[in-house]
Design a protein around this motif. Structure first.
Motif, PDB file in Angstrom:
ATOM      1  N   GLY A 114       0.801  -1.237   0.000  1.00 41.00           N
ATOM      2  CA  GLY A 114       0.000   0.000   0.000  1.00 41.00           C
ATOM      3  C   GLY A 114       0.823   1.271   0.000  1.00 41.00           C
ATOM      4  N   THR A 115       2.146   1.138   0.170  1.00 40.77           N
ATOM      5  CA  THR A 115       3.028   2.315   0.097  1.00 40.77           C
ATOM      6  C   THR A 115       3.798   2.349  -1.223  1.00 40.77           C
ATOM      7  OG1 THR A 115       4.827   1.083   1.125  1.00 40.77           O
ATOM      8  CG2 THR A 115       3.393   2.333   2.604  1.00 40.77           C
ATOM      9  N   GLY A 116       3.598   1.347  -2.085  1.00 41.54           N
ATOM     10  CA  GLY A 116       4.412   1.207  -3.298  1.00 41.54           C
ATOM     11  C   GLY A 116       3.837   1.950  -4.501  1.00 41.54           C
ATOM     12  N   THR A 117       4.463   1.720  -5.636  1.00 38.92           N
ATOM     13  CA  THR A 117       4.135   2.479  -6.853  1.00 38.92           C
ATOM     14  C   THR A 117       2.674   2.293  -7.262  1.00 38.92           C
ATOM     15  OG1 THR A 117       6.397   2.193  -7.577  1.00 38.92           O
ATOM     16  CG2 THR A 117       4.810   2.841  -9.270  1.00 38.92           C
ATOM     17  N   THR A 118       2.208   1.067  -7.320  1.00 39.73           N
ATOM     18  CA  THR A 118       0.803   0.860  -7.693  1.00 39.73           C
ATOM     19  C   THR A 118      -0.097   0.939  -6.457  1.00 39.73           C
ATOM     20  OG1 THR A 118       1.023  -1.562  -7.515  1.00 39.73           O
ATOM     21  CG2 THR A 118       1.338  -0.559  -9.709  1.00 39.73           C
ATOM     22  N   GLY A 119       0.349   0.315  -5.343  1.00 35.79           N
ATOM     23  CA  GLY A 119      -0.513   0.207  -4.159  1.00 35.79           C
ATOM     24  C   GLY A 119      -0.965   1.548  -3.619  1.00 35.79           C
TER      25      GLY A 119
ATOM     26  N   ALA B 161      -1.451  -1.899   3.613  1.00 37.33           N
ATOM     27  CA  ALA B 161      -0.484  -2.746   4.307  1.00 37.33           C
ATOM     28  C   ALA B 161       0.926  -2.224   4.093  1.00 37.33           C
ATOM     29  CB  ALA B 161      -0.592  -4.175   3.797  1.00 37.33           C
ATOM     30  N   THR B 162       1.710  -2.230   5.183  1.00 36.50           N
ATOM     31  CA  THR B 162       3.110  -1.817   5.124  1.00 36.50           C
ATOM     32  C   THR B 162       3.840  -2.464   6.299  1.00 36.50           C
ATOM     33  OG1 THR B 162       4.612   0.071   5.435  1.00 36.50           O
ATOM     34  CG2 THR B 162       2.389   0.335   6.302  1.00 36.50           C
ATOM     35  N   ARG B 163       5.164  -2.641   6.144  1.00 34.39           N
ATOM     36  CA  ARG B 163       5.919  -3.193   7.273  1.00 34.39           C
ATOM     37  C   ARG B 163       6.063  -2.176   8.388  1.00 34.39           C
ATOM     38  NH1 ARG B 163      10.865  -4.791   3.649  1.00 34.39           N
ATOM     39  NH2 ARG B 163      10.005  -2.905   2.677  1.00 34.39           N
ATOM     40  N   LYS B 164       5.927  -0.895   8.038  1.00 34.01           N
ATOM     41  CA  LYS B 164       6.135   0.149   9.054  1.00 34.01           C
ATOM     42  C   LYS B 164       4.969   1.127   9.056  1.00 34.01           C
ATOM     43  CE  LYS B 164      11.149  -0.082   8.920  1.00 34.01           C
ATOM     44  NZ  LYS B 164      12.351   0.432   8.314  1.00 34.01           N
TER      45      LYS B 164
ATOM     46  N   GLN C  51       6.546   4.426 -14.761  1.00 39.24           N
ATOM     47  CA  GLN C  51       7.192   4.969 -13.549  1.00 39.24           C
ATOM     48  C   GLN C  51       8.570   4.368 -13.306  1.00 39.24           C
ATOM     49  OE1 GLN C  51       3.970   4.654 -13.938  1.00 39.24           O
ATOM     50  NE2 GLN C  51       3.244   6.687 -13.381  1.00 39.24           N
ATOM     51  N   ASN C  52       8.989   3.356 -14.096  1.00 40.68           N
ATOM     52  CA  ASN C  52      10.381   2.882 -13.989  1.00 40.68           C
ATOM     53  C   ASN C  52      11.367   3.988 -14.361  1.00 40.68           C
ATOM     54  OD1 ASN C  52       9.254   0.419 -13.420  1.00 40.68           O
ATOM     55  ND2 ASN C  52       9.764  -0.535 -15.374  1.00 40.68           N
ATOM     56  N   PHE C  53      10.854   4.992 -15.095  1.00 40.05           N
ATOM     57  CA  PHE C  53      11.722   6.106 -15.516  1.00 40.05           C
ATOM     58  C   PHE C  53      11.842   7.174 -14.424  1.00 40.05           C
ATOM     59  CE2 PHE C  53      12.674   5.262 -20.011  1.00 40.05           C
ATOM     60  CZ  PHE C  53      11.838   4.172 -20.238  1.00 40.05           C
TER      61      PHE C  53
HETATM   62  N1  LIG Z   1       8.094  -2.298 -12.762  1.00 39.81           N
HETATM   63  C1  LIG Z   1       7.552  -2.855 -13.821  1.00 39.81           C
HETATM   64  O1  LIG Z   1       7.783  -2.458 -14.966  1.00 39.81           O
HETATM   65  C2  LIG Z   1       6.585  -4.004 -13.647  1.00 39.81           C
HETATM   66  C3  LIG Z   1       5.904  -4.494 -14.757  1.00 39.81           C
HETATM   67  C4  LIG Z   1       4.970  -5.523 -14.589  1.00 39.81           C
HETATM   68  C5  LIG Z   1       4.765  -6.051 -13.321  1.00 39.81           C
HETATM   69  N2  LIG Z   1       5.467  -5.570 -12.260  1.00 39.81           N
HETATM   70  C6  LIG Z   1       5.232  -6.154 -10.935  1.00 39.81           C
HETATM   71  O2  LIG Z   1       4.865  -5.139 -10.055  1.00 39.81           O
HETATM   72  C7  LIG Z   1       5.256  -5.517  -8.748  1.00 39.81           C
HETATM   73  C8  LIG Z   1       5.818  -4.288  -8.054  1.00 39.81           C
HETATM   74  O3  LIG Z   1       4.727  -3.433  -7.812  1.00 39.81           O
HETATM   75  P1  LIG Z   1       4.917  -1.962  -7.284  1.00 39.81           P
HETATM   76  O4  LIG Z   1       5.863  -1.267  -8.230  1.00 39.81           O
HETATM   77  O5  LIG Z   1       3.585  -1.373  -7.038  1.00 39.81           O
HETATM   78  O6  LIG Z   1       5.678  -2.208  -5.906  1.00 39.81           O
HETATM   79  P2  LIG Z   1       6.842  -1.372  -5.261  1.00 39.81           P
HETATM   80  O7  LIG Z   1       6.693   0.089  -5.530  1.00 39.81           O
HETATM   81  O8  LIG Z   1       8.130  -2.051  -5.581  1.00 39.81           O
HETATM   82  O9  LIG Z   1       6.497  -1.524  -3.741  1.00 39.81           O
HETATM   83  C9  LIG Z   1       6.848  -2.616  -3.003  1.00 39.81           C
HETATM   84  C10 LIG Z   1       5.862  -2.687  -1.843  1.00 39.81           C
HETATM   85  O10 LIG Z   1       6.106  -3.920  -1.186  1.00 39.81           O
HETATM   86  C11 LIG Z   1       6.102  -3.678   0.198  1.00 39.81           C
HETATM   87  N3  LIG Z   1       6.971  -4.672   0.798  1.00 39.81           N
HETATM   88  C12 LIG Z   1       8.303  -4.848   0.597  1.00 39.81           C
HETATM   89  N4  LIG Z   1       8.737  -5.888   1.332  1.00 39.81           N
HETATM   90  C13 LIG Z   1       7.655  -6.383   1.999  1.00 39.81           C
HETATM   91  C14 LIG Z   1       7.459  -7.463   2.893  1.00 39.81           C
HETATM   92  N5  LIG Z   1       8.469  -8.258   3.313  1.00 39.81           N
HETATM   93  N6  LIG Z   1       6.211  -7.675   3.368  1.00 39.81           N
HETATM   94  C15 LIG Z   1       5.187  -6.884   2.998  1.00 39.81           C
HETATM   95  N7  LIG Z   1       5.309  -5.848   2.150  1.00 39.81           N
HETATM   96  C16 LIG Z   1       6.536  -5.609   1.648  1.00 39.81           C
HETATM   97  C17 LIG Z   1       6.591  -2.271   0.385  1.00 39.81           C
HETATM   98  O11 LIG Z   1       5.990  -1.763   1.537  1.00 39.81           O
HETATM   99  P3  LIG Z   1       6.774  -1.245   2.855  1.00 39.81           P
HETATM  100  O12 LIG Z   1       8.201  -0.951   2.456  1.00 39.81           O
HETATM  101  O13 LIG Z   1       6.002  -0.025   3.248  1.00 39.81           O
HETATM  102  O14 LIG Z   1       6.628  -2.372   3.826  1.00 39.81           O
HETATM  103  C18 LIG Z   1       6.016  -1.571  -0.841  1.00 39.81           C
HETATM  104  O15 LIG Z   1       4.738  -1.050  -0.572  1.00 39.81           O
HETATM  105  C19 LIG Z   1       6.233  -6.676  -8.868  1.00 39.81           C
HETATM  106  O16 LIG Z   1       5.566  -7.855  -8.456  1.00 39.81           O
HETATM  107  C20 LIG Z   1       6.502  -6.740 -10.354  1.00 39.81           C
HETATM  108  O17 LIG Z   1       6.667  -8.076 -10.812  1.00 39.81           O
HETATM  109  C21 LIG Z   1       6.355  -4.555 -12.380  1.00 39.81           C
END
Ligand SMILES: NC(=O)c1ccc[n+]([C@@H]2O[C@H](COP(=O)([O-])OP(=O)(O)OC[C@H]3O[C@@H](n4cnc5c(N)ncnc54)[C@H](OP(=O)(O)O)[C@@H]3O)[C@@H](O)[C@H]2O)c1
Length: 272
Positions: A9-14, A31-34, A129-131
């Motif tokens: 819930g703190t990440g790019t899509t969440g 949801a977040t670890r912190k 957003q990878n950019f």
């Molecule tokens: N980037 C791309 O181009 C692309 C393309 C297609 C699919 N995807 C998929 O997209 C996903 C990444 O999505 P996103 O970019 O939205 O995520 P993200 O920005 O990388 O965020 C990661 C999230 O995971 C949480 N997290 C990390 N470790 C954790 C743990 N041990 N337990 C619980 N939560 C945890 C973090 O929360 P806290 O740090 O707050 O705990 C954060 O909210 C990947 O599965 C990838 O395969 C990515």
């Protein structure tokens, strides 16, 4: 109806899913670890004692799998068991356009979510957003050189806001989607083309350096990515080089009712 739980819930899509649900007036738990802000709940994939609290009184969830896990099902399967036992009815999985049910590791998750009474699998292409932010591509933008093994093949980069908008619909529409959505932007671009759009926006030169799959895997490992995961990522670039991401789907507009955001608009609004 219970709350919607948003993993990652703190990440790019969440965080965009959380914002979209709040805007729609839907009770949501991020949801977040912190946890530190109102509306957040502690959840850690590696700590099963956090599952029950996160799942209490939840009816639907956005499932962001554990990041960087080569075999995520070992964590996701017990969590999904707990979720369904706790009364979660609808699960929306964030997967990837590069993953099919037959893909070793990540493919297992697409099968697992079908055990939920109501489900959807989101299969986005590579994120615009990878950019920006901390991604290696964004680092390349800052360094003036993006390195990939994609050659001059094209990718239909998709906006994280559009992925989130589809997720909000999949989580809240009265009828379950019970399908996969392959999500892309409105056009496919090579990394060189994307780099030139970004460079025009920032005024700083950015080039694309195309390397072989093996060179890319070694480069990723040298950048700090564990070897096994670097091999997975390099193989995905090889798929792109063969044309796997050179296609556009109408799914964003079909689900949300508005056109997908273009890379140029993304660059104008988000790249600094
Ligand atoms: N980037 C791309 O181009 C692309 C393309 C297609 C699919 N995807 C998929 O997209 C996903 C990444 O999505 P996103 O970019 O939205 O995520 P993200 O920005 O990388 O965020 C990661 C999230 O995971 C949480 N997290 C990390 N470790 C954790 C743990 N041990 N337990 C619980 N939560 C945890 C973090 O929360 P806290 O740090 O707050 O705990 C954060 O909210 C990947 O599965 C990838 O395969 C990515």
């Amino acid at each position: 109806m219970g709350d919607v739980l948003v993993l990652g819930g703190t990440g790019t899509t969440g965080r965009r899913v959380v914002a979209g649900l709040r805007e729609a007036g839907v009770p949501v738990r991020a949801a977040t670890r912190k946890p530190g802000e109102p509306g957040q709940v502690r959840f850690d994939w590696t700590d099963r004692s956090t599952y029950a609290g996160a799942l209490h009184d939840v009816s639907a969830m956005y499932l962001l799998p554990p990041i960087g896990e080569v075999s995520p099902a070992r964590l996701v399967e017990p969590f999904l068991d707990d979720a369904l036992a706790a009364g979660v009815r609808r699960v929306v999985l964030l997967s990837s356009s590069a993953v099919t049910a037959d893909t070793p590791g990540l493919g297992d998750l697409q099968r697992l979510v079908r055990a939920a009474p109501e489900w959807a699998v989101l299969k986005p292409s590579w994120f615009m957003q990878n950019f920006t932010g901390e991604h290696l591509v964004a680092q390349g933008v800052r360094d003036g050189e993006i390195v990939t093994a994609t050659g001059d093949a094209r990718v239909a980069f998709v906006d994280a806001g559009d992925i989130a908008a589809v997720a909000v619909r999949a989580l809240t529409d009265p009828g379950p989607h019970n399908t996969e959505h392959v999500l892309t932007g409105p056009s496919a671009l090579s990394y060189a083309e994307a780099a030139s759009i970004v460079a025009a926006r920032t005024g700083r030169p950015v080039r694309h350096r195309a390397v072989s799959t093996a060179e890319f895997a070694a480069w990723l490992t040298a950048s700090g990515i564990p070897e096994s995961f670097a091999a997975v990522l390099a193989a995905l670039d090889e798929d792109i080089r063969r044309g796997a991401e050179d296609r556009v789907t109408p799914a964003v507009e079909e689900v949300t009712g508005r056109p997908a955001r273009s890379f140029r608009t993304f660059a104008e609004e988000e790249v600094r």
